[in-house]
Write a protein that holds these residues in place. Structure first.
Motif, PDB file in Angstrom:
ATOM      1  N   PRO A  93       0.819  -1.220   0.000  1.00 11.25           N
ATOM      2  CA  PRO A  93       0.000   0.000   0.000  1.00 11.25           C
ATOM      3  C   PRO A  93       0.853   1.271   0.000  1.00 11.25           C
ATOM      4  O   PRO A  93       0.492   2.263  -0.657  1.00 11.25           O
ATOM      5  N   ALA A  94       1.968   1.255   0.720  1.00  9.83           N
ATOM      6  CA  ALA A  94       2.842   2.427   0.747  1.00  9.83           C
ATOM      7  C   ALA A  94       3.414   2.710  -0.639  1.00  9.83           C
ATOM      8  O   ALA A  94       3.458   3.862  -1.092  1.00  9.83           O
ATOM      9  N   VAL A  95       3.862   1.655  -1.316  1.00 10.54           N
ATOM     10  CA  VAL A  95       4.402   1.821  -2.673  1.00 10.54           C
ATOM     11  C   VAL A  95       3.319   2.321  -3.626  1.00 10.54           C
ATOM     12  O   VAL A  95       3.561   3.203  -4.459  1.00 10.54           O
ATOM     13  N   LEU A 209       1.612   0.918 -10.914  1.00  9.93           N
ATOM     14  CA  LEU A 209       0.179   1.029 -10.618  1.00  9.93           C
ATOM     15  C   LEU A 209      -0.632   0.076 -11.484  1.00  9.93           C
ATOM     16  O   LEU A 209      -1.608  -0.532 -11.014  1.00  9.93           O
ATOM     17  N   SER A 210      -0.234  -0.076 -12.729  1.00 14.88           N
ATOM     18  CA  SER A 210      -0.914  -1.019 -13.620  1.00 14.88           C
ATOM     19  C   SER A 210      -0.759  -2.456 -13.120  1.00 14.88           C
ATOM     20  O   SER A 210      -1.720  -3.234 -13.126  1.00 14.88           O
ATOM     21  N   GLU A 211       0.442  -2.806 -12.671  1.00 19.08           N
ATOM     22  CA  GLU A 211       0.665  -4.156 -12.140  1.00 19.08           C
ATOM     23  C   GLU A 211      -0.108  -4.361 -10.842  1.00 19.08           C
ATOM     24  O   GLU A 211      -0.633  -5.451 -10.590  1.00 19.08           O
ATOM     25  N   MET A 212      -0.197  -3.318 -10.017  1.00 12.72           N
ATOM     26  CA  MET A 212      -1.002  -3.405  -8.796  1.00 12.72           C
ATOM     27  C   MET A 212      -2.470  -3.645  -9.144  1.00 12.72           C
ATOM     28  O   MET A 212      -3.148  -4.467  -8.522  1.00 12.72           O
ATOM     29  N   VAL A 219      -5.434  -3.190  -3.240  1.00 10.21           N
ATOM     30  CA  VAL A 219      -4.360  -2.294  -2.793  1.00 10.21           C
ATOM     31  C   VAL A 219      -4.350  -1.022  -3.643  1.00 10.21           C
ATOM     32  O   VAL A 219      -4.293   0.096  -3.119  1.00 10.21           O
ATOM     33  N   GLU A 220      -4.396  -1.200  -4.953  1.00 12.89           N
ATOM     34  CA  GLU A 220      -4.350  -0.056  -5.876  1.00 12.89           C
ATOM     35  C   GLU A 220      -5.551   0.867  -5.671  1.00 12.89           C
ATOM     36  O   GLU A 220      -5.421   2.099  -5.619  1.00 12.89           O
ATOM     37  N   LYS A 221      -6.730   0.276  -5.507  1.00 17.34           N
ATOM     38  CA  LYS A 221      -7.942   1.069  -5.318  1.00 17.34           C
ATOM     39  C   LYS A 221      -7.883   1.863  -4.017  1.00 17.34           C
ATOM     40  O   LYS A 221      -8.204   3.060  -3.979  1.00 17.34           O
ATOM     41  N   SER A 247      -7.152  -1.151   2.709  1.00 14.45           N
ATOM     42  CA  SER A 247      -6.173  -1.898   1.914  1.00 14.45           C
ATOM     43  C   SER A 247      -5.752  -3.175   2.633  1.00 14.45           C
ATOM     44  O   SER A 247      -5.600  -3.193   3.853  1.00 14.45           O
ATOM     45  N   PRO A 248      -5.517  -4.246   1.895  1.00 13.82           N
ATOM     46  CA  PRO A 248      -4.921  -5.441   2.503  1.00 13.82           C
ATOM     47  C   PRO A 248      -3.540  -5.134   3.066  1.00 13.82           C
ATOM     48  O   PRO A 248      -2.834  -4.265   2.560  1.00 13.82           O
ATOM     49  N   ASP A 249      -3.168  -5.839   4.119  1.00 18.71           N
ATOM     50  CA  ASP A 249      -1.845  -5.716   4.736  1.00 18.71           C
ATOM     51  C   ASP A 249      -0.932  -6.712   4.033  1.00 18.71           C
ATOM     52  O   ASP A 249      -0.929  -7.905   4.345  1.00 18.71           O
ATOM     53  N   ILE A 250      -0.146  -6.235   3.078  1.00 17.45           N
ATOM     54  CA  ILE A 250       0.628  -7.148   2.236  1.00 17.45           C
ATOM     55  C   ILE A 250       1.903  -6.463   1.748  1.00 17.45           C
ATOM     56  O   ILE A 250       1.911  -5.243   1.528  1.00 17.45           O
ATOM     57  N   SER A 251       2.960  -7.232   1.596  1.00 20.32           N
ATOM     58  CA  SER A 251       4.228  -6.674   1.119  1.00 20.32           C
ATOM     59  C   SER A 251       4.204  -6.528  -0.392  1.00 20.32           C
ATOM     60  O   SER A 251       3.438  -7.195  -1.100  1.00 20.32           O
ATOM     61  N   VAL A 252       5.078  -5.665  -0.921  1.00 19.86           N
ATOM     62  CA  VAL A 252       5.151  -5.469  -2.362  1.00 19.86           C
ATOM     63  C   VAL A 252       5.666  -6.738  -3.052  1.00 19.86           C
ATOM     64  O   VAL A 252       5.294  -7.032  -4.196  1.00 19.86           O
TER      65      VAL A 252
END
Length: 475
Positions: A93-95, A209-212, A219-221, A247-252
């Motif tokens: 989410p930070a990214v 952002l497209s890959e997210m 996460v992107e939304k 947002s989900p709690d998830i790593s990049v």
């Protein structure tokens, strides 16, 4: 490369792995371990070349916002923005928020470099060569990570299996490997073709952002909504709490890097450490002939291959080998260096007990936008603190319901407001603040102001502050 890179520095963290110097409210990136800069300031310095970089973007939280601003100010480094996360939601989410922010400000083709604020890196020619290769590769549409050449079968890092070389000089990613057990780490090191996963990334804002949107749409939304509904506060951008919290709690890594077909890796041999343990601090330190790293007040006799650091009392260590002895103002840690990866488990144990929970949360030294204070002595109905005020800064105009205060100037010059009177207090002079009286402390000078504050009263909590005027917008 035509356009500059936009550095994005992640400056959150829980401050558990280098306890007792780091705490929940004072994580390792804001602490001076060795030298005269914090890890965060060292990160800022690595992206200070204006020919290569735009002004950095920093992502942090409410508790650290003034630390970020003040430590950047000390170096004279301008920031493109300080984004405040309302809740912790991991790196993806930070990214995503950073990419959306950069896309809005610099365009979707802008290249971001994602950096942790608490890594130790030697930025030599090899480092900047890797940066150039990564930027070239990111402009070709790849999501780039930096793979560090392993020097030992470390079990505290994830690994990347390196694939075929690309035209840009980077390599395709064959696969990501979770933090391995020692036998697996030894096997990978012997086989070759594996690198440590550094957690440093580079990609174009629009592309990530497209890959997210493809692999982690929630996460992107949430990131776009949190930024769209964000509010300004002084020099900070407060992300919308409800949107970001969704947002989900998830790593990049989990969200996109392990799923995309566009992942690339730049194998890199520059010196790097995530400083995730006292063992890592020892390995990077300047060792004496006995293999010891010592700082602060310490005497070592018949001791080998050890790390001894003190911020307070004098530590005398005799007849030991391979240990870490770390003293902060209010706690001492003693343990084997080869077991220091498990300090986080010790901190959880301390946090679970009422008697020791505070030792994991707050540090005796607390930082504020005007400077900070160190708690020196606490007793029944009294408390002693050392205040330090940055030149040109002032505390809020305030009063207390339950305590009076004595201020003694030990360094610099103080401008003190008591009621409707303003007076100058110089070194070795003092002033008394009666209970309930409106007052303020300011530093009109050119050097840091240091005051000893003696509080007396029936209640001495930090929440007994009624702010009447505050230039930092605090209630």
């Amino acid at each position: 490369m035509k356009s500059k890179i936009i550095p994005v520095i992640m400056a959150g963290g829980k401050g558990t792995r280098l306890w007792p110097l780091s705490r929940a409210t004072a994580p390792k990136q804001f602490i001076q371990f060795v030298g005269d800069r914090t890890l965060f300031q060292a990160t800022l310095s690595r992206v200070a070349d204006e020919a290569l970089y735009e002004a950095p973007v920093v992502i942090t939280n409410e508790d650290f916002r003034f630390l970020v601003a003040e430590q950047a100010r000390e170096l004279g480094i301008q920031l493109s923005g300080i984004l405040l996360e309302p809740v912790a939601r991991n790196t993806a989410p930070a990214v995503a928020v950073a990419a959306a922010f950069v896309a809005d400000r610099f365009g979707e083709d802008a290249v971001l470099q994602i950096l942790a604020s608490d890594h130790e890196i030697i930025a030599d020619a090899g480092y900047f060569a890797a940066i150039e290769t990564a930027a070239r590769t990111a402009l070709s549409g790849k999501l780039v990570t930096f793979g560090i050449t392993p020097t030992e079968p470390a079990t505290g890092y994830g690994y990347i299996e390196i694939g075929d070389k690309l035209k840009t000089g980077a390599h395709a990613v064959k696969r990501f490997v979770e933090k391995p057990a020692l036998p697996e780490a030894e096997r990978m090191l012997a086989a070759g073709g594996f690198a440590w996963n550094s957690g440093i990334f580079m990609f174009q804002a629009g592309h990530v952002l497209s890959e997210m949107a493809t692999f982690a749409p929630d996460v992107e939304k949430a990131a776009r909504a949190a930024l769209a509904k964000a509010s300004g506060d002084l020099d900070f951008i407060r992300l919308d709490a409800e949107a970001f919290g969704a947002s989900p709690d998830i790593s990049v890594d989990y969200a996109i890097m392990e799923k995309t077909s566009n992942a690339a890796v730049v194998p890199s041999s520059f010196t790097w450490s995530d400083l995730g343990s006292w063992d890592a601090v020892w390995k990077l330190g300047a060792r004496d002939e006995a293999g010891n790293v010592a700082s602060g007040n310490a005497t070592l006799i018949n001791t080998k291959n050890s790390l001894v650091m003190s911020r307070t009392s004098h530590l005398a260590v005799q007849g030991l080998e391979g240990v870490a002895v770390i003293a902060s103002e209010d706690a001492v840690y003693v343990g084997r260096l080869d077991d220091s990866q498990n300090v986080g488990k010790l901190v959880k144990h301390l946090a679970a007990a009422k008697a020791t929970a505070a030792l994991t949360e707050t540090h005796p030294t607390s930082y504020r936008p005007w400077g900070g204070y160190t708690s020196i002595l606490n007793g029944d109905r009294f408390q002693v603190k050392r205040l330090f005020v940055t030149p040109g800064k002032k505390l809020s105009l305030q009063k207390h319901h339950h305590r009076s205060e004595h201020w003694i100037c030990v360094k610099g010059t103080a401008e003190v407001t008591v009621g409707d009177q303003v007076k100058i207090v110089r070194e070795n002079e003092s002033v008394y603040i009666p209970q309930g009286e409106v007052h303020r402390l300011a530093n009109p000078g050119k050097i840091v102001l240091e005051m000893i504050e003696v509080q007396t009263g029936s209640y001495l909590g930090e929440d007994d502050i009624i702010r009447i005027v505050d230039e930092f917008g605090r209630g």
